[in-house]
Write a protein that holds these residues in place. Structure first.
Motif, short mmCIF file in Angstrom:
data_model
loop_
_atom_site.label_atom_id
_atom_site.label_comp_id
_atom_site.label_asym_id
_atom_site.label_seq_id
_atom_site.Cartn_x
_atom_site.Cartn_y
_atom_site.Cartn_z
N LEU A 1 0.85 -1.20 0.00
CA LEU A 1 0.00 0.00 0.00
C LEU A 1 0.88 1.26 0.00
N ILE A 2 1.99 1.19 0.76
CA ILE A 2 2.88 2.36 0.84
C ILE A 2 3.48 2.66 -0.54
N THR A 3 3.78 1.59 -1.29
CA THR A 3 4.41 1.81 -2.61
C THR A 3 3.38 1.96 -3.74
N TYR A 4 2.11 1.89 -3.38
CA TYR A 4 1.03 2.02 -4.36
C TYR A 4 0.95 0.83 -5.32
N LEU A 5 1.54 -0.31 -4.90
CA LEU A 5 1.34 -1.54 -5.68
C LEU A 5 -0.07 -2.07 -5.41
N GLU A 6 -0.61 -1.67 -4.26
CA GLU A 6 -2.03 -1.90 -3.94
C GLU A 6 -2.61 -0.56 -3.51
N THR A 7 -3.93 -0.45 -3.55
CA THR A 7 -4.54 0.79 -3.08
C THR A 7 -5.45 0.50 -1.88
N VAL A 8 -5.57 1.49 -1.00
CA VAL A 8 -6.34 1.30 0.23
C VAL A 8 -7.83 1.16 -0.09
N THR A 9 -8.53 0.42 0.77
CA THR A 9 -9.99 0.34 0.65
C THR A 9 -10.59 1.55 1.36
N ASP A 10 -9.91 1.94 2.44
CA ASP A 10 -10.37 3.10 3.21
C ASP A 10 -9.17 3.73 3.93
N GLY A 11 -9.30 5.00 4.29
CA GLY A 11 -8.19 5.70 4.95
C GLY A 11 -7.19 6.21 3.94
N GLU A 12 -6.01 6.66 4.44
CA GLU A 12 -5.02 7.12 3.47
C GLU A 12 -3.59 6.90 3.94
N ILE A 13 -2.73 6.82 2.93
CA ILE A 13 -1.29 6.73 3.18
C ILE A 13 -0.69 8.06 2.73
N LEU A 14 0.13 8.63 3.61
CA LEU A 14 0.77 9.91 3.28
C LEU A 14 2.29 9.71 3.22
N VAL A 15 2.92 10.20 2.18
CA VAL A 15 4.37 10.17 2.09
C VAL A 15 4.82 11.62 2.02
N ASP A 16 5.72 12.01 2.92
CA ASP A 16 6.10 13.41 3.05
C ASP A 16 4.85 14.27 3.24
N ASP A 17 3.90 13.73 3.99
CA ASP A 17 2.64 14.40 4.34
C ASP A 17 1.70 14.65 3.16
N LYS A 18 1.99 13.99 2.03
CA LYS A 18 1.08 14.12 0.88
C LYS A 18 0.46 12.75 0.56
N PRO A 19 -0.82 12.72 0.23
CA PRO A 19 -1.47 11.44 -0.05
C PRO A 19 -0.79 10.73 -1.23
N VAL A 20 -0.63 9.44 -1.10
CA VAL A 20 -0.01 8.64 -2.16
C VAL A 20 -1.04 8.36 -3.25
N ASN A 21 -0.71 8.73 -4.47
CA ASN A 21 -1.65 8.40 -5.56
C ASN A 21 -0.94 7.92 -6.82
N ALA A 22 0.35 7.54 -6.67
CA ALA A 22 1.10 6.99 -7.79
C ALA A 22 2.32 6.27 -7.23
N ILE A 23 2.96 5.44 -8.06
CA ILE A 23 4.21 4.80 -7.64
C ILE A 23 5.28 5.88 -7.56
N ASN A 24 6.05 5.84 -6.47
CA ASN A 24 7.01 6.91 -6.18
C ASN A 24 8.43 6.34 -6.29
N SER A 25 9.23 6.88 -7.21
CA SER A 25 10.57 6.30 -7.43
C SER A 25 11.53 6.59 -6.28
N ASP A 26 11.10 7.43 -5.32
CA ASP A 26 11.92 7.67 -4.12
C ASP A 26 11.81 6.52 -3.12
N ILE A 27 10.85 5.64 -3.36
CA ILE A 27 10.66 4.51 -2.44
C ILE A 27 11.01 3.22 -3.17
N ARG A 28 11.94 2.45 -2.62
CA ARG A 28 12.34 1.20 -3.28
C ARG A 28 12.07 0.02 -2.35
N PHE A 29 11.94 -1.15 -3.00
CA PHE A 29 11.55 -2.38 -2.33
C PHE A 29 12.68 -3.39 -2.42
#
Ligand SMILES: Nc1ncnc2c1ncn2[C@@H]1O[C@H](COP(=O)(O)OP(=O)(O)OP(=O)(O)O)[C@@H](O)[C@H]1O
Ligand SMILES: [Mg+2]
Length: 248
Positions: A50-78
């Protein structure tokens, strides 16, 4: 480049009728090292996805750098348990191809940082399990990500290689200042590496424990205290008893 904050607000995730996460709240500060432990199937990998946006939340939100996640972010690696390498490409090409826009020189530097200098031309097939995992770390870190998510990266390694890799991960984290989230089944590994340990069970975070031990950590009585404390929360729901001491 410094780490980023990662936050979940009342995060729920369901696959069809299967409830996996329910109202999960957490916050990881920039540059912090957090470990997530919990029994198999409790939703740890789902949370990372969910953090990497490989899945999306059913409810609630994930914030990265205090901004809602709505795309895959190349600053985050797995980094996964299975290194997921291209077996028909050299070690160097694996690193270059794993991070578009990075030069061969960057890739060589990344290989040096993980102790694979001189192995640039080798196929992944001739590397040991530990070396393959080093290669996958180099590939993740070459682009100087601001967060690294590690999903049981050492689970398949023997005990000695594990210890080497734990030291390597801690050193790279200190050098590069990224935010780290490590999912592990190994309570000792969590105490060794994490600033905070999140214990998950039955769709939820049941406890967050701050590890107040100086680094590098040694396995002394204080270390054992934290191991017991974490195990207590993992086992709690299984036994219904809170006060039992578990032998590690
Ligand atoms: N894409 C999916 N579709 C349906 N169910 C899924 C999907 N991904 C995960 N699940 C289910 O969600 C639950 C949590 O899975 P998850 O992989 O997050 O657990 P985990 O805590 O990482 O377990 P483990 O420690 O075994 O890796 C499991 O019951 C799993 O079967
Ligand atoms: Mg998992």
């Amino acid at each position: 480049m410094s780490g980023i904050s990662i936050q979940g607000k009342k995060v729920s995730k369901q696959f069809g009728d299967l409830k996996v996460l329910e109202g999960v709240d957490f916050r990881v500060e920039p540059g912090e090292f957090v470990a997530i432990v919990g029994r198999s199937g409790c939703g740890k990998s789902t949370l990372l996805r969910l953090i990497t946006y490989l899945e999306t939340v059913t409810d609630g939100e994930i914030l990265v750098d205090d901004k809602p996640v709505n795309a895959i972010n190349s600053d985050i690696r797995f980094v996964f348990q299975d290194p997921r390498l291209l077996m028909w490409k050299s070690a160097l090409r694996n690193v270059v191809l794993g991070s578009p826009g990075r030069s061969e020189e960057d890739a060589r530097k990344a290989l040096r940082r993980v102790g694979l200098e001189g192995r640039e031309k080798d196929w992944p097939g001739v590397l040991s399990g530990g070396q393959r995992q080093r290669l996958s770390l180099a590939r993740a870190l070459v682009g100087q990500p601001r967060a690294l998510l590690l999903d049981e990266p050492l689970g398949a390694l023997d005990a000695l290689t594990r210890i080497e890799m734990q030291r390597l991960i801690e050193r790279l984290w200190k050098e590069q200042n990224f935010t780290a989230i490590l999912v592990t089944h190994d309570v000792s590994e969590a105490v060794l590496l994490a600033d905070h340990v999140i214990v998950m069970d039955e769709h939820k975070i049941v406890k967050t424990i701050k590890i107040e031990l100086s680094r590098p950590r040694v396995r002394n009585n204080d270390f054992a205290y934290y191991e017991q404390e974490i195990l207590k929360y993992i086992m709690k729901n299984e036994t219904g008893k809170e006060e039992t001491d578990y032998v590690i």
